[in-house]
Design a protein around this motif. Structure first.
Motif, PDB file in Angstrom:
ATOM      1  N   ASP A  91       0.705  -1.126  -0.174  1.00 52.17           N
ATOM      2  CA  ASP A  91      -0.057  -0.010   0.018  1.00 52.17           C
ATOM      3  C   ASP A  91       0.875   1.462  -0.053  1.00 52.17           C
ATOM      4  O   ASP A  91       0.647   2.259  -0.995  1.00 52.17           O
ATOM      5  N   ALA A  92       1.909   1.213   0.641  1.00 52.61           N
ATOM      6  CA  ALA A  92       2.575   2.390   0.942  1.00 52.61           C
ATOM      7  C   ALA A  92       3.649   2.709  -0.612  1.00 52.61           C
ATOM      8  O   ALA A  92       3.720   3.812  -0.689  1.00 52.61           O
ATOM      9  N   MET A  93       3.900   1.559  -1.098  1.00 53.90           N
ATOM     10  CA  MET A  93       4.571   1.574  -2.302  1.00 53.90           C
ATOM     11  C   MET A  93       3.840   2.393  -3.324  1.00 53.90           C
ATOM     12  O   MET A  93       4.294   3.384  -4.284  1.00 53.90           O
ATOM     13  N   ILE A  94       2.458   1.741  -3.448  1.00 54.30           N
ATOM     14  CA  ILE A  94       1.737   2.379  -4.517  1.00 54.30           C
ATOM     15  C   ILE A  94       1.178   3.961  -4.327  1.00 54.30           C
ATOM     16  O   ILE A  94       0.939   4.633  -4.988  1.00 54.30           O
ATOM     17  N   ASP A  95       1.178   4.114  -2.831  1.00 55.77           N
ATOM     18  CA  ASP A  95       0.680   5.558  -2.727  1.00 55.77           C
ATOM     19  C   ASP A  95       1.813   6.344  -2.261  1.00 55.77           C
ATOM     20  O   ASP A  95       1.809   7.563  -1.656  1.00 55.77           O
ATOM     21  N   SER A  96       3.017   5.814  -2.580  1.00 55.66           N
ATOM     22  CA  SER A  96       4.487   6.802  -2.324  1.00 55.66           C
ATOM     23  C   SER A  96       4.444   7.198  -1.011  1.00 55.66           C
ATOM     24  O   SER A  96       4.842   8.484  -0.513  1.00 55.66           O
ATOM     25  N   THR A  97       4.166   6.239   0.161  1.00 49.81           N
ATOM     26  CA  THR A  97       4.422   6.775   1.504  1.00 49.81           C
ATOM     27  C   THR A  97       5.710   6.183   1.983  1.00 49.81           C
ATOM     28  O   THR A  97       6.017   5.125   2.186  1.00 49.81           O
ATOM     29  N   PRO A  98       6.592   7.289   2.781  1.00 50.30           N
ATOM     30  CA  PRO A  98       7.797   6.912   3.255  1.00 50.30           C
ATOM     31  C   PRO A  98       7.541   6.106   4.347  1.00 50.30           C
ATOM     32  O   PRO A  98       6.874   6.560   5.301  1.00 50.30           O
ATOM     33  N   LEU A  99       8.129   5.044   4.634  1.00 57.14           N
ATOM     34  CA  LEU A  99       8.134   4.009   5.664  1.00 57.14           C
ATOM     35  C   LEU A  99       9.450   3.433   5.834  1.00 57.14           C
ATOM     36  O   LEU A  99      10.081   3.086   4.850  1.00 57.14           O
ATOM     37  N   VAL A 100       9.910   3.114   7.139  1.00 54.69           N
ATOM     38  CA  VAL A 100      10.962   2.316   7.428  1.00 54.69           C
ATOM     39  C   VAL A 100      10.342   0.878   8.133  1.00 54.69           C
ATOM     40  O   VAL A 100      10.063   1.373   9.400  1.00 54.69           O
ATOM     41  N   VAL A 101      10.522  -0.234   7.645  1.00 57.74           N
ATOM     42  CA  VAL A 101       9.909  -1.332   8.329  1.00 57.74           C
ATOM     43  C   VAL A 101      11.313  -2.000   8.501  1.00 57.74           C
ATOM     44  O   VAL A 101      12.076  -2.496   7.848  1.00 57.74           O
ATOM     45  N   ILE A 102      11.372  -2.281  10.031  1.00 54.96           N
ATOM     46  CA  ILE A 102      12.319  -3.273  10.362  1.00 54.96           C
ATOM     47  C   ILE A 102      11.727  -4.612  10.837  1.00 54.96           C
ATOM     48  O   ILE A 102      10.897  -4.564  11.812  1.00 54.96           O
TER      49      ILE A 102
END
Ligand SMILES: Cc1ncc(C[n+]2csc(CCOP(=O)(O)OP(=O)(O)O)c2C)c(N)n1
Lengths: 570, 187
Positions: A91-102
């Motif tokens: 979802d974040a990829m297609i909506d260009s949302t900055p996330l850092v998932v560890i």
């Protein structure tokens, strides 16, 4: 003297602090317990939100990121912890949302052995992230964190995954943090071509019927003012995509509403009548364009975007300008002639008249019968004067929230656009409220979407997050029911839902609630909900077989618009 | 209608990062493009890897794919070419029964005609090598088949160099180095 050494888990936290992280959304488990052990020591510096399901963590981080304008941070364990965040990463990829998932990962010696809770996180996330990296040594932790934040937040933002092996968490290394500001293979913000901008200015000056369609790129580049200045000087009407909503105030005189499948008639008709279409920070999604073969065929097109791969991807354009929306718009504003296209802008008036009499007015002022979804959204917009952050789930609730909300501030609309993820709303609202506690956060969602991540009521309870939940309960998976009615011969295959008592559920979580079944109570209930800062669930029993109009049915041109089940816009 | 069947050679220059092969191949598979051949090797530039990929598609699709490739953070540059733009070769190896080769007496002719070499020869089998374009390596295979069974036939992926007079990757990296220094200076 030997330099002090720290465990990778501590280097990780120190690096997060160096990146200015104040909040983590997470869930502990076997392969990240070493990190949690260190978080215990950093409690005073980093707030950790314990969600009830990892999907909740990632959507909350998305809500946080979209309101705050910086990366949301998620911490989960390996295996199921990691797979539970996949939906949110996509979802974040297609909506260009900055996330850092560890994500924690098993020790390096166990990699590839099908060890307990080992899963191929890189393999699964590479296609849905801007960058995925496995940290295998404590020496690499600070570097990887710095690089992750740089990539997630620069250029066209997106999600990044760090697959953090156990050895790297517990092994020791020195701590030295260098912020990342350069990667030679990666050009996040291309320098726009002067010639292209000059050419665009000429095209704009020559146009008789120019039209701007803007997207989330405006918000992400901080171009809200630049956009208003540009359309103000050049006298150009403008419309927003779903994700662009709130980048321009709804009462801007040039604003013609939202484009796309359930967009405003004026916005779609002007797309098909303009002689120059200027697209800024948007990506011509198929929900925006309808059938591409007829989309704005009559118009010359300029596409301004930061991502080279978007230019010409879905719609061929006459001129592409690669660059940051704000930079480009500011330059364009200085170059274009001050102009007035009021005759052309009046095209919108006739469209609005029709939309108002056939759709808007019946939706928000029906007078009698069941309460409509649009009516609820309109009541919230009126009572709050538009000064709330609107969060939506997916479905009819989302489209009505987008159509009837009024926006006076930027970053006031958070919705799952590209992926359309049901269950996004509740956790995203939690993240949004945590990102900006000073604002009221109002979530519109359906009975289907609420139940997809309803467990996050527990997070609200524990954290006391003052989210205002407006449940638009129609006892159906409304959006699918609507499609079945319109396109599948009213064969309602598995869209009917038997609902629980949401008041009781809400009470069990200690969340104030109110049920509205009658129109007379609606405004009062909304006022009650917005009167304080505490969590609240407002359940509104809305019309069961409600519709969302206008509608550009799939496969049609955006000027082929249904006003009701039987009537088309002419 | 544009010809769906142009053979394109895509070259991708990347940093040495784990997972790139998977990232790159998924960009092709997601768009239902079959990768016909794939070669990964070091390039002439230190620490820079080069992927050479061939696929059949349209010019529009290949242009979009190359943009998607360049979008990956660790991809330095990507290009696409038609056969006219490049000098390219592949290597083929053939394992045949030695007795068939000798019986027929055609060995010498074949080696000459196809510009092939013998890599190994013993009583049982012989291994031949030929470099060339796909048609040439296949032609030798067909010719060998006429003499008797070909026990093994294997072709490498394509390798290619461009005919242009600019080394675009070097130029890009030089620009980036200037940019890096600028950022460094501004600190
Ligand atoms: C995770 C997920 N599953 C399925 C869908 C397909 N879908 C789109 S809208 C919708 C109905 C939503 O119903 P509800 O949450 O009650 O909201 P309403 O449309 O009634 O407002 C469904 C099932 C989806 N978007 N996301």
């Amino acid at each position: 003297m030997e330099a002090e050494k720290f465990r990778g888990s501590e280097i990780f936290l120190k690096s997060l602090l160096a990146e200015g992280v104040d909040t983590l959304f997470g869930y502990p488990g076997g392969q990240n317990v070493a990190i949690y052990d260190k978080i215990y020591d950093y409690k005073d510096r980093i707030r950790h939100i314990l969600v009830r399901h990892e999907q909740g963590a990632v959507h909350a981080a998305q809500g946080y990121a979209r309101v705050k304008g910086k990366a949301g941070v998620v911490l989960v364990t390996s295996g199921p912890g990691a797979t539970n965040v996949i939906t949110g990463i996509a979802d974040a990829m297609i909506d260009s949302t900055p996330l850092v998932v560890i994500a924690g990962q098993v020790g390096t010696a166990l990699l590839g052995t099908d060890a307990f809770q080992e899963t191929d996180v890189l393999g699964m996330t590479i296609p849905i992230t801007k960058w995925s990296y496995q940290i295998r040594r404590p020496e690499d932790v600070a570097w990887a964190v710095a690089r992750a934040f740089y990539i997630a937040q620069s250029g066209r933002p997106g999600p990044v995954v760090l697959d953090f092996t156990r050895d790297a968490q517990v092994g020791e290394a020195e701590f030295e943090f260098k912020k990342c500001d350069f990667i030679r293979s990666y050009v996040p913000v291309p320098e726009p071509s002067k010639d292209a901008i000059a050419e665009a200015a000429k095209m704009i000056d020559a146009a008789k019927k120019p039209f701007v369609v803007f997207g989330q790129g405006i918000v992400q580049s901080g171009a809200e003012k630049a956009l208003a200045d540009f359309i103000g000087k050049a006298g150009i009407p403008a419309a927003s995509t779903l994700l662009g909503l709130s980048a321009l105030r709804s009462d801007n005189p040039h604003y013609k509403g939202m484009v796309g499948m359930h967009g405003n008639i004026a916005a779609n008709i002007m797309t098909q009548e303009c002689d120059l279409l200027i697209a800024v920070g948007m990506r011509f999604d198929d929900r925006v364009t309808g059938t591409t073969s007829t989309y704005a065929k009559q118009a010359k097109k300029i596409h301004i975007d930061i991502d080279a791969s978007e230019i010409g991807k879905n719609i061929p354009v006459d001129l592409g300008i690669l660059g940051d929306a704000r930079t480009v718009l500011e330059k364009l504003t200085s170059l274009v002639k001050a102009s007035d296209h009021s005759e052309w802008e009046k095209t919108a008036d006739k469209c609005y008249e029709v939309e108002n009499s056939k759709v808007i007015n019946p939706e928000i002022h029906p007078g009698k019968g069941y309460i409509n979804m649009g009516e609820v959204v309109d009541t919230v917009a009126t009572v709050s004067k538009g000064d709330v952050v609107v969060i939506t789930d997916v479905g009819q609730n989302q489209m009505h929230a987008a159509r009837y909300s009024k926006f006076v501030k930027t970053r006031s609309m958070v919705t799952s656009g590209g992926l359309g993820t049901m269950g996004f709303g509740l956790p995203a609202a939690i993240g949004a409220k945590i990102a900006d506690p000073s604002r009221q956060v109002v979530l519109f969602l359906g009975d289907g979407g609420l139940q997809m991540t309803i467990e996050e009521l527990g997070t609200i309870m524990q954290e006391g997050t003052g989210v205002k939940i407006v449940l638009l309960n129609n006892n159906w998976l409304g959006n699918v029911r609507m499609w079945q009615q319109l396109f599948w011969d009213e064969r309602y295959s598995y869209t009917r839902m038997t609902n629980p008592d949401y008041g009781k559920i809400s009470s069990a979580y200690g969340i104030k609630n109110r049920l509205v079944e009658k129109r007379e109570d609606l405004e009062d209930a909304v006022r009650e909900m917005l009167s304080d800062d505490a969590p609240f669930l407002l359940e509104v029993r809305v019309v069961e077989e409600g519709m969302v109009f206008p509608m550009v049915p799939p496969g049609k041109s955006v000027n082929e618009i249904m006003l009701t089940e039987k009537e088309w816009y002419k | 209608m544009e010809n769906e069947n142009t053979l394109y050679t895509v070259t991708v220059y990347t940093e040495n990062q784990v997972g790139l092969l998977s990232a790159i191949s998924s960009i092709f598979t997601r768009r239902s493009l079959n990768i016909w051949s794939l070669t990964v090797s070091a390039s002439s530039i230190k620490d820079v890897h080069k992927f050479t990929i061939t696929t059949h598609t349209t010019s529009e699709k290949i242009a979009a794919v190359v943009k998607q490739l360049e979008k990956r953070v660790d991809v330095i540059k990507a290009f696409f070419y038609t056969n006219d733009d490049i000098v390219y070769r592949e290597v083929a190896l053939y394992k045949v029964e030695t007795c068939n080769l000798l019986e027929s007496n055609a060995l010498e002719d074949l080696l000459l005609k196809f510009n092939a070499r013998i890599l190994e020869m013993n009583k049982v089998f012989t291994v031949l090598q030929k470099t060339g374009h796909c048609e040439d390596t296949v032609a030798l295979y067909e010719a060998l088949k006429k003499l008797g069974p070909v026990l093994q036939f294997t072709r490498s992926g394509r390798v290619a160099v461009t005919k242009g007079d600019h080394e675009l990757v070097d130029e890009f990296l030089a620009e980036r180095e200037i940019e890096r220094k600028k950022i460094e200076m501004n600190k």
